[in-house]
Write a protein that holds these residues in place. Structure first.
Motif, mmCIF file in Angstrom:
data_model
loop_
_atom_site.group_PDB
_atom_site.id
_atom_site.type_symbol
_atom_site.label_atom_id
_atom_site.label_comp_id
_atom_site.label_asym_id
_atom_site.label_seq_id
_atom_site.Cartn_x
_atom_site.Cartn_y
_atom_site.Cartn_z
ATOM 1 N N ALA A 152 0.820 -1.131 -0.048
ATOM 2 C CA ALA A 152 0.032 0.003 0.018
ATOM 3 C C ALA A 152 0.847 1.205 -0.071
ATOM 4 C CB ALA A 152 -0.800 -0.032 1.309
ATOM 5 N N LEU A 209 0.975 5.163 0.425
ATOM 6 C CA LEU A 209 0.328 6.292 0.860
ATOM 7 C C LEU A 209 0.990 7.606 0.286
ATOM 8 C CD1 LEU A 209 -0.607 3.998 2.817
ATOM 9 C CD2 LEU A 209 -1.555 5.981 4.425
ATOM 10 N N GLN A 250 -1.444 -0.925 -3.867
ATOM 11 C CA GLN A 250 -2.567 -0.014 -4.370
ATOM 12 C C GLN A 250 -1.984 1.450 -3.774
ATOM 13 O OE1 GLN A 250 -5.541 -0.529 -5.341
ATOM 14 N NE2 GLN A 250 -5.297 -2.566 -5.890
ATOM 15 N N TYR A 287 -2.801 5.346 -2.753
ATOM 16 C CA TYR A 287 -3.695 6.161 -1.950
ATOM 17 C C TYR A 287 -2.972 7.507 -1.698
ATOM 18 C CZ TYR A 287 -5.205 1.293 -0.532
ATOM 19 O OH TYR A 287 -5.703 0.094 -0.609
ATOM 20 N N VAL A 312 -6.990 7.470 6.686
ATOM 21 C CA VAL A 312 -6.620 6.690 5.440
ATOM 22 C C VAL A 312 -6.494 5.272 5.637
ATOM 23 C CG1 VAL A 312 -5.449 6.731 3.116
ATOM 24 C CG2 VAL A 312 -6.316 8.579 3.939
ATOM 25 N N ALA A 313 -5.350 5.188 6.608
ATOM 26 C CA ALA A 313 -4.850 3.651 6.910
ATOM 27 C C ALA A 313 -6.047 3.046 7.565
ATOM 28 C CB ALA A 313 -3.560 4.023 7.925
ATOM 29 N N ASN A 362 -9.115 3.187 6.745
ATOM 30 C CA ASN A 362 -9.947 2.767 5.648
ATOM 31 C C ASN A 362 -9.155 1.416 5.007
ATOM 32 O OD1 ASN A 362 -12.011 4.550 6.164
ATOM 33 N ND2 ASN A 362 -11.304 6.183 4.789
ATOM 34 N N ILE A 363 -8.027 1.521 4.828
ATOM 35 C CA ILE A 363 -7.478 0.668 4.180
ATOM 36 C C ILE A 363 -7.437 -0.779 4.977
ATOM 37 C CG2 ILE A 363 -4.868 -0.027 3.399
ATOM 38 C CD1 ILE A 363 -4.059 2.776 2.884
ATOM 39 N N ALA A 423 3.214 -0.838 4.119
ATOM 40 C CA ALA A 423 2.858 0.368 4.064
ATOM 41 C C ALA A 423 3.700 1.401 3.640
ATOM 42 C CB ALA A 423 1.694 0.883 5.120
#
Length: 325
Positions: free
Chosen positions: A177, A179, A208, A210, A222-223, A225-226, A235
């Motif tokens: 992920a 960010l 992904q 973000y 945000v984290a 929601n991930i 991450a």
């Protein structure tokens, strides 16, 4: 472009009163405030200002910064102040709270204070910035971003993203992920991500992307929601502050770092070393950036040659927040 007559008309005073104010003459406090307000609203600068500035250089350098509660900003300012003091210059600071219009206003305000040079820390340089800088005709160094029309001092964000990407692959991570921040910020939002993407381009990773802000509280949201959707193995966070937000969100859910989730950042902030587990990150030479920008702005003030763009190197700091898979 406004004239003295225009300013006088808007302020409801005589042209001679505005002229007297601009030349430091005696003007009542009420009238002075009224003229100052009109001048600020109109971004007015006398036609003769640029010439008088060159003829009467001051020992003041203005620094326009997006925020004061930032490790990167504070370290850069510390480096500036240290070097300017050695060179017998004084540092004036304007905090814009990440508002572009306040950055433009700060350029004109510094011009009125007759600073000899401006060091600009801005996430984005717009036409309004360029117009203001051209109008005031004061030497400027742009720090943290690169622009073809301005002398720039940057960190190697592309390399930072690249070496972090390589490190992650070498650690065996495949579910990633990332960010990041808005691409209006070319250095953090684009260059770091591009370097990272190049490193992993030839590998079959599940990644992904973000977007969040530079604020820890936004990164936490945000984290969270991930984590609601799925748990990546790592991450990758565009700044150390974003990484701290992800860490807090993980701790709140009982996610073990790095056993269940590895986390990385960029910046090398002091806090990245004292959190547990210590954060794997990329070190940026913010103090050196401040010192070098101060040296370069003085060189420009003294009509010496300065490279249009200077790049500071970055280094990976491998700590405990990344687990090998």
């Amino acid at each position: 472009m406004k004239t003295i007559a225009d300013i006088a008309k808007l302020a409801g005073v005589a042209k001679s009163t505005v002229s007297r104010y601009l030349n430091g003459g005696s003007v009542s406090l009420q009238t002075k405030k009224k003229i100052e307000q009109i001048i600020q609203e109109q971004n007015y600068i006398p036609n003769t200002f640029a010439q008088s500035l060159k003829a009467k250089k001051t020992n003041m350098i203005g620094a326009i910064v997006p925020r004061l509660d930032s490790y990167a900003t504070s370290q850069t300012l510390t480096g500036m102040d240290k070097e300017l003091r050695v060179q017998n210059y004084h540092l004036l600071i304007s905090n814009t709270n990440q508002e572009q219009q306040r950055e433009i206003e700060a350029i004109y305000d510094f011009a009125r204070q007759k600073v000899s040079g401006i060091i600009l820390l801005a996430a984005e340089v717009t036409e309004a910035h360029l117009t203001a800088l051209k109008k005031v005709d004061i030497p400027v160094i742009l720090v943290g971003q690169k622009h073809s029309q301005l002398h720039s001092l940057i960190h190697d964000d592309f390399k930072a993203g690249y070496i972090m990407g390589k490190h992650i692959l070498e650690s065996g991570h495949q579910q990633i992920a990332y960010l990041g921040v808005t691409e209006k910020d070319e250095a953090v939002g684009i260059k770091r991500k591009q370097g990272f993407q190049k490193a992993i381009a030839e590998h079959h990773c599940e990644i992904q992307y973000y977007e969040t802000s530079f604020k820890i509280k936004d990164a936490i949201e945000v984290a969270s929601n991930i984590f609601d959707a799925s748990l990546p193995s790592i991450a990758v966070c565009a700044t150390d502050n974003i990484a701290l937000g992800v860490m807090k969100a993980a701790h709140a859910r009982g996610i073990r770092i790095p056993e269940q989730l590895s986390i990385t950042g960029f910046g090398g902030y002091d806090t990245s070393e004292i959190v547990h587990p210590a954060l794997t990150t990329v070190h940026y030479a913010y103090l050196q950036a401040g010192e070098l920008s101060a040296q370069q702005i003085i060189q420009l003030v003294e009509d010496q040659s300065v490279n249009m763009c200077s790049t500071l190197d970055v280094t990976l700091i491998d700590r405990e927040s990344v687990d090998k898979r």
